[in-house]
Scaffold this motif. Structure first.
Motif, PDB file in Angstrom:
ATOM      1  N   ARG A 191      -0.605   0.383  -2.906  1.00 13.72           N
ATOM      2  CA  ARG A 191      -0.879  -0.023  -4.285  1.00 13.72           C
ATOM      3  C   ARG A 191      -0.506   1.065  -5.285  1.00 13.72           C
ATOM      4  O   ARG A 191      -0.398   0.797  -6.491  1.00 13.72           O
ATOM      5  CB  ARG A 191      -2.368  -0.363  -4.460  1.00 13.72           C
ATOM      6  CG  ARG A 191      -2.866  -1.534  -3.639  1.00 13.72           C
ATOM      7  CD  ARG A 191      -2.344  -2.869  -4.107  1.00 13.72           C
ATOM      8  NE  ARG A 191      -2.584  -3.140  -5.513  1.00 13.72           N
ATOM      9  CZ  ARG A 191      -2.188  -4.266  -6.119  1.00 13.72           C
ATOM     10  NH1 ARG A 191      -1.532  -5.192  -5.439  1.00 13.72           N
ATOM     11  NH2 ARG A 191      -2.427  -4.461  -7.404  1.00 13.72           N
ATOM     12  N   THR A 192      -0.261   2.280  -4.806  1.00 13.66           N
ATOM     13  CA  THR A 192       0.021   3.396  -5.718  1.00 13.66           C
ATOM     14  C   THR A 192       1.287   4.156  -5.351  1.00 13.66           C
ATOM     15  O   THR A 192       1.515   5.251  -5.879  1.00 13.66           O
ATOM     16  CB  THR A 192      -1.162   4.379  -5.746  1.00 13.66           C
ATOM     17  OG1 THR A 192      -1.405   4.868  -4.421  1.00 13.66           O
ATOM     18  CG2 THR A 192      -2.417   3.713  -6.281  1.00 13.66           C
ATOM     19  N   ILE A 221       4.440  -4.289 -10.881  1.00 16.33           N
ATOM     20  CA  ILE A 221       3.193  -4.651 -11.571  1.00 16.33           C
ATOM     21  C   ILE A 221       3.226  -6.127 -11.943  1.00 16.33           C
ATOM     22  O   ILE A 221       2.247  -6.860 -11.763  1.00 16.33           O
ATOM     23  CB  ILE A 221       2.989  -3.766 -12.817  1.00 16.33           C
ATOM     24  CG1 ILE A 221       2.695  -2.310 -12.400  1.00 16.33           C
ATOM     25  CG2 ILE A 221       1.854  -4.303 -13.685  1.00 16.33           C
ATOM     26  CD1 ILE A 221       2.701  -1.331 -13.569  1.00 16.33           C
ATOM     27  N   ASP A 227      -0.794  -1.150  -8.486  1.00 19.51           N
ATOM     28  CA  ASP A 227      -1.661  -0.878  -9.627  1.00 19.51           C
ATOM     29  C   ASP A 227      -0.825  -0.355 -10.790  1.00 19.51           C
ATOM     30  O   ASP A 227       0.401  -0.215 -10.676  1.00 19.51           O
ATOM     31  CB  ASP A 227      -2.733   0.141  -9.226  1.00 19.51           C
ATOM     32  CG  ASP A 227      -3.628  -0.376  -8.103  1.00 19.51           C
ATOM     33  OD1 ASP A 227      -3.757  -1.617  -7.969  1.00 19.51           O
ATOM     34  OD2 ASP A 227      -4.178   0.461  -7.351  1.00 19.51           O
ATOM     35  N   ARG A 228      -1.476   0.000 -11.879  1.00 16.38           N
ATOM     36  CA  ARG A 228      -0.738   0.385 -13.079  1.00 16.38           C
ATOM     37  C   ARG A 228      -0.344   1.859 -13.108  1.00 16.38           C
ATOM     38  O   ARG A 228       0.318   2.307 -14.043  1.00 16.38           O
ATOM     39  CB  ARG A 228      -1.546   0.036 -14.334  1.00 16.38           C
ATOM     40  CG  ARG A 228      -1.696  -1.471 -14.517  1.00 16.38           C
ATOM     41  CD  ARG A 228      -1.995  -1.838 -15.945  1.00 16.38           C
ATOM     42  NE  ARG A 228      -3.174  -1.163 -16.473  1.00 16.38           N
ATOM     43  CZ  ARG A 228      -3.611  -1.315 -17.720  1.00 16.38           C
ATOM     44  NH1 ARG A 228      -2.960  -2.098 -18.556  1.00 16.38           N
ATOM     45  NH2 ARG A 228      -4.705  -0.690 -18.127  1.00 16.38           N
ATOM     46  N   GLU A 242       3.290   5.126 -15.214  1.00 21.42           N
ATOM     47  CA  GLU A 242       2.027   4.470 -15.557  1.00 21.42           C
ATOM     48  C   GLU A 242       2.252   3.470 -16.684  1.00 21.42           C
ATOM     49  O   GLU A 242       2.962   3.767 -17.664  1.00 21.42           O
ATOM     50  CB  GLU A 242       0.994   5.505 -15.986  1.00 21.42           C
ATOM     51  CG  GLU A 242      -0.367   4.930 -16.320  1.00 21.42           C
ATOM     52  CD  GLU A 242      -1.412   5.995 -16.601  1.00 21.42           C
ATOM     53  OE1 GLU A 242      -2.589   5.632 -16.792  1.00 21.42           O
ATOM     54  OE2 GLU A 242      -1.047   7.185 -16.657  1.00 21.42           O
TER      55      GLU A 242
END
Length: 269
Positions: A191-192, A221, A227-228, A242
């Protein structure tokens, strides 16, 4: 005319930077860009960057690929000019106004909002840009978007197993993309975390592509894959990407000054 230059790189994506904010340069031709970019007979670089005065930003940045073509945006180059400028600044590019600021790791850049509209990228025809019904060999169902410049993103099991040197130029110059396109193959690790390789329009395989990392993160995304806040691993190193609450994509990563020199402009015309 003797012209000074600074050689810089961002994760191995390298630039010759010419600062024309106080001293105008002669007209820059495609032949001069190619000659300066040549790694055997010129200075050598992926992109030639020219810093100029601007009426809308603190300064302007013009970006030329080593094939001589001018492009709209370059995230790694934005970090490089942030380092040269030395303070927070608004930078006028063909892809729009961006914000840059040096930090302890190198520089942060606000690359703006990603644009998924088919005619803004642009594509030749209306398509669902989040799940395009097209394929090139094993690469299929990509995402297309613009983030200063045009990108197509393929999510695959192993981005390192894709023969990007072969298929990248085919996709870049496909008639579906009237202004050609940057080609990204990405593997979502978690997710990251994303692994990424990029075939860059007009430059070829590159060790790092800042706008590619931003476009790939925005695409992931949008598809709900990450995730963001994501670390994007590229052959030359990692970038932190990000998405802020306002939808803007922020990129953080290193920029390095390699060396400085000068040349006679007439020698490269």
């Amino acid at each position: 005319m003797r012209v000074s230059f600074t050689k810089m790189h961002g994760l191995g994506n390298d630039f010759v930077v010419l600062d024309a904010r106080d001293r105008p340069l002669p007209d820059l031709t495609e032949e001069t860009v190619k000659a300066l970019s040549d790694r055997h007979t010129g200075i050598g670089c992926d992109q030639l960057i020219v810093m100029q005065p601007s009426t809308t930003g603190d300064f302007a940045m013009r970006i030329y690929n080593r094939d001589g073509g001018e492009v709209e945006s370059c995230g790694n180059a934005a970090r490089a000019v942030a380092l040269l400028h030395g303070s927070k600044a608004s930078v006028d590019t063909r892809g729009g106004l961006i914000m840059v600021e040096p930090d302890d790791a190198g520089a942060r850049v606000d690359m703006g909002k990603p644009n998924f509209a088919w005619n803004a990228i642009p594509l030749q025809m209306p398509l669902d840009t989040l799940d395009m019904p097209v394929a090139w060999d094993e690469l299929e169902h990509p995402v297309a978007l613009g983030i200063g410049n045009p990108h197509i993103v393929f999510f695959v099991e192993d981005c390192h197993g894709v023969d990007l040197a072969r298929i990248g130029p085919q996709i870049e110059r496909d008639p579906l993309f009237p202004e050609r396109i940057n080609v990204n193959v990405a593997t979502v690790k978690s997710r990251t975390a994303i692994d990424l390789r990029v075939w860059e329009r007009g430059a070829g395989l590159t060790r790092a592509c800042g706008t590619g990392a931003c476009a790939t993160t925005a695409a992931a995304i949008a598809r709900g894959l990450v995730d963001r806040k994501v670390t994007v691993g590229l052959p030359g190193g990692s970038l932190q990407i990000e998405q802020a609450d306002d939808g803007h994509i922020w990129m953080s990563g290193p920029a390095t000054r390699s060396f400085e020199g000068s040349f006679e402009w007439d020698d490269f015309e």
